[in-house]
Design an enzyme around this catalytic site. Sequence first.
Site, PDB file in Angstrom:
ATOM      1  N   MET A  26       0.847  -1.193   0.000  1.00  0.00           N
ATOM      2  CA  MET A  26       0.000   0.000   0.000  1.00  0.00           C
ATOM      3  C   MET A  26       0.887   1.249   0.000  1.00  0.00           C
ATOM      4  O   MET A  26       0.446   2.339   0.388  1.00  0.00           O
ATOM      5  CB  MET A  26      -0.940  -0.010   1.205  1.00  0.00           C
ATOM      6  CG  MET A  26      -1.906  -1.183   1.161  1.00  0.00           C
ATOM      7  SD  MET A  26      -3.457  -0.874   1.993  1.00  0.00           S
ATOM      8  CE  MET A  26      -2.910  -0.723   3.665  1.00  0.00           C
ATOM      9  N   SER A  28       4.126   3.942   0.817  1.00  0.00           N
ATOM     10  CA  SER A  28       4.818   4.461   1.997  1.00  0.00           C
ATOM     11  C   SER A  28       5.905   3.454   2.397  1.00  0.00           C
ATOM     12  O   SER A  28       5.954   2.965   3.522  1.00  0.00           O
ATOM     13  CB  SER A  28       3.839   4.638   3.161  1.00  0.00           C
ATOM     14  OG  SER A  28       3.715   5.981   3.437  1.00  0.00           O
ATOM     15  N   HIS A  30       9.067   1.140   3.247  1.00  0.00           N
ATOM     16  CA  HIS A  30      10.094   1.151   4.294  1.00  0.00           C
ATOM     17  C   HIS A  30      10.929  -0.124   4.157  1.00  0.00           C
ATOM     18  O   HIS A  30      10.720  -0.921   3.225  1.00  0.00           O
ATOM     19  CB  HIS A  30       9.443   1.250   5.680  1.00  0.00           C
ATOM     20  CG  HIS A  30       8.354   0.248   5.911  1.00  0.00           C
ATOM     21  ND1 HIS A  30       8.593  -1.106   6.004  1.00  0.00           N
ATOM     22  CD2 HIS A  30       7.010   0.389   6.030  1.00  0.00           C
ATOM     23  CE1 HIS A  30       7.454  -1.737   6.202  1.00  0.00           C
ATOM     24  NE2 HIS A  30       6.477  -0.864   6.204  1.00  0.00           N
ATOM     25  N   HIS A  33       9.161  -3.537   3.444  1.00  0.00           N
ATOM     26  CA  HIS A  33       8.800  -3.755   2.034  1.00  0.00           C
ATOM     27  C   HIS A  33      10.050  -4.080   1.209  1.00  0.00           C
ATOM     28  O   HIS A  33      10.032  -4.983   0.361  1.00  0.00           O
ATOM     29  CB  HIS A  33       8.184  -2.484   1.437  1.00  0.00           C
ATOM     30  CG  HIS A  33       6.901  -2.041   2.073  1.00  0.00           C
ATOM     31  ND1 HIS A  33       6.769  -0.838   2.726  1.00  0.00           N
ATOM     32  CD2 HIS A  33       5.686  -2.639   2.148  1.00  0.00           C
ATOM     33  CE1 HIS A  33       5.518  -0.711   3.167  1.00  0.00           C
ATOM     34  NE2 HIS A  33       4.849  -1.785   2.840  1.00  0.00           N
ATOM     35  N   GLN A  57     -10.573  -2.520   2.324  1.00  0.00           N
ATOM     36  CA  GLN A  57     -10.072  -3.203   3.520  1.00  0.00           C
ATOM     37  C   GLN A  57     -10.031  -2.294   4.747  1.00  0.00           C
ATOM     38  O   GLN A  57      -9.600  -2.713   5.820  1.00  0.00           O
ATOM     39  CB  GLN A  57      -8.706  -3.823   3.270  1.00  0.00           C
ATOM     40  CG  GLN A  57      -7.564  -2.846   3.132  1.00  0.00           C
ATOM     41  CD  GLN A  57      -6.299  -3.554   2.693  1.00  0.00           C
ATOM     42  OE1 GLN A  57      -6.206  -4.067   1.599  1.00  0.00           O
ATOM     43  NE2 GLN A  57      -5.309  -3.585   3.571  1.00  0.00           N
ATOM     44  N   GLN A 149      -2.798 -12.060   8.363  1.00  0.00           N
ATOM     45  CA  GLN A 149      -3.073 -11.819   6.933  1.00  0.00           C
ATOM     46  C   GLN A 149      -2.452 -12.928   6.080  1.00  0.00           C
ATOM     47  O   GLN A 149      -3.110 -13.519   5.213  1.00  0.00           O
ATOM     48  CB  GLN A 149      -2.485 -10.455   6.554  1.00  0.00           C
ATOM     49  CG  GLN A 149      -2.389 -10.182   5.078  1.00  0.00           C
ATOM     50  CD  GLN A 149      -1.921  -8.759   4.798  1.00  0.00           C
ATOM     51  OE1 GLN A 149      -2.650  -7.829   5.032  1.00  0.00           O
ATOM     52  NE2 GLN A 149      -0.706  -8.595   4.311  1.00  0.00           N
TER      53      GLN A 149
HETATM   54  P1  AMP Z   1       1.473  -2.982   3.482  1.00  0.00           P
HETATM   55  O1  AMP Z   1       2.013  -1.951   2.538  1.00  0.00           O
HETATM   56  O2  AMP Z   1       1.458  -2.517   4.903  1.00  0.00           O
HETATM   57  O3  AMP Z   1       0.177  -3.569   3.012  1.00  0.00           O
HETATM   58  O4  AMP Z   1       2.530  -4.166   3.474  1.00  0.00           O
HETATM   59  C1  AMP Z   1       2.889  -4.826   2.287  1.00  0.00           C
HETATM   60  C2  AMP Z   1       3.648  -6.073   2.635  1.00  0.00           C
HETATM   61  O5  AMP Z   1       4.813  -5.754   3.388  1.00  0.00           O
HETATM   62  C3  AMP Z   1       2.815  -7.033   3.519  1.00  0.00           C
HETATM   63  O6  AMP Z   1       3.027  -8.358   3.069  1.00  0.00           O
HETATM   64  C4  AMP Z   1       3.400  -6.816   4.887  1.00  0.00           C
HETATM   65  O7  AMP Z   1       3.276  -7.942   5.749  1.00  0.00           O
HETATM   66  C5  AMP Z   1       4.856  -6.555   4.546  1.00  0.00           C
HETATM   67  N1  AMP Z   1       5.521  -5.835   5.669  1.00  0.00           N
HETATM   68  C6  AMP Z   1       5.089  -4.722   6.281  1.00  0.00           C
HETATM   69  N2  AMP Z   1       5.931  -4.381   7.279  1.00  0.00           N
HETATM   70  C7  AMP Z   1       6.905  -5.322   7.296  1.00  0.00           C
HETATM   71  C8  AMP Z   1       8.064  -5.532   8.109  1.00  0.00           C
HETATM   72  N3  AMP Z   1       8.409  -4.716   9.082  1.00  0.00           N
HETATM   73  N4  AMP Z   1       8.842  -6.600   7.831  1.00  0.00           N
HETATM   74  C9  AMP Z   1       8.521  -7.460   6.827  1.00  0.00           C
HETATM   75  N5  AMP Z   1       7.444  -7.307   6.032  1.00  0.00           N
HETATM   76  C10 AMP Z   1       6.644  -6.253   6.253  1.00  0.00           C
END
Ligand code: AMP
Length: 270
Positions: A26, A28, A30, A33, A57, A149
Amino acid sequence: MKILLTNNDLNEALYDVSNLGFVPTMGSLHKGHISLIKKSLKECKRTIVSIFVNPTQFNNKNDFINYPRSNNKDLLILKKLKIDFLYMPRVKDIYYLKRKSSIKLREKDKILCAKVRKGHFEGVIDVIKRLTKLIKPYKVYFGEKDFQQLYLIKKYIPKKRDIKIISCKTIRDNNKLAFSSRNKLLSKNELIKARKITKQLFLLKKRLSKSKNINQLIFKKKNELINLFNIRFDYIELRNIFNLRTSNKVKNSKLFIAYYINKVRLIDNF
Ligand code: AMP
């Protein structure tokens, strides 16, 4: 890096691409990702990253509006990583047919975040189904940071799709706080608080393995943290990693937490 903004762009670009790794996000971006993307770059011939803040969601409209977005910064990160494709669809590209999710969670899966964020995982699983149908990847990468998830996606995405779901370790900062887009919504003091809470929870997990009364220890720590940091818990529960049933032993279990620091909701598992 090719930037794909519509489904036409997508179809043209992916025509005759095989061994494709897909990292849905989504935005942003870091270091969490980035670790997923690097894994895909290493394991697959081509890598596609999507940035799509999926409206279905979010069980709270303000949460959707306030979700951190930083497309320009994300673009620079992705260019540097040398991914092959960035897919940034519009809402109508994903929801060109009916918008309502066809996913129905079973009663026994309505636990943890599924219990407090009604409709959240129905939206998540549905959008992953739609994205993978469009992209047809070989492997899709998810973080253990969002353990429930990952668990539900493995369970509800039809096996006949022949997609490999790859789970990736949680990436943390030097103070063990998991990287999260939502950390950007925290003030400096709140960030310090989140780090201190994380440290306490790691300690708690360690202590649990030596304790005879696990539930009492969790309950005590929960109240201690509420009083010390003025936070509000959605849950703090020990659960088995294979079936997510509540557990009273540390072996094969993780401590799952969701809590609010003021208005920001953070989740983690240890
Ligand atoms: P999001 O952008 O928050 O939907 O996350 C995208 C993907 O990155 C999802 O599969 C998350 O589980 C993964 N993710 C988010 N934060 C972390 C983290 N600190 N370490 C590893 N994977 C992450």
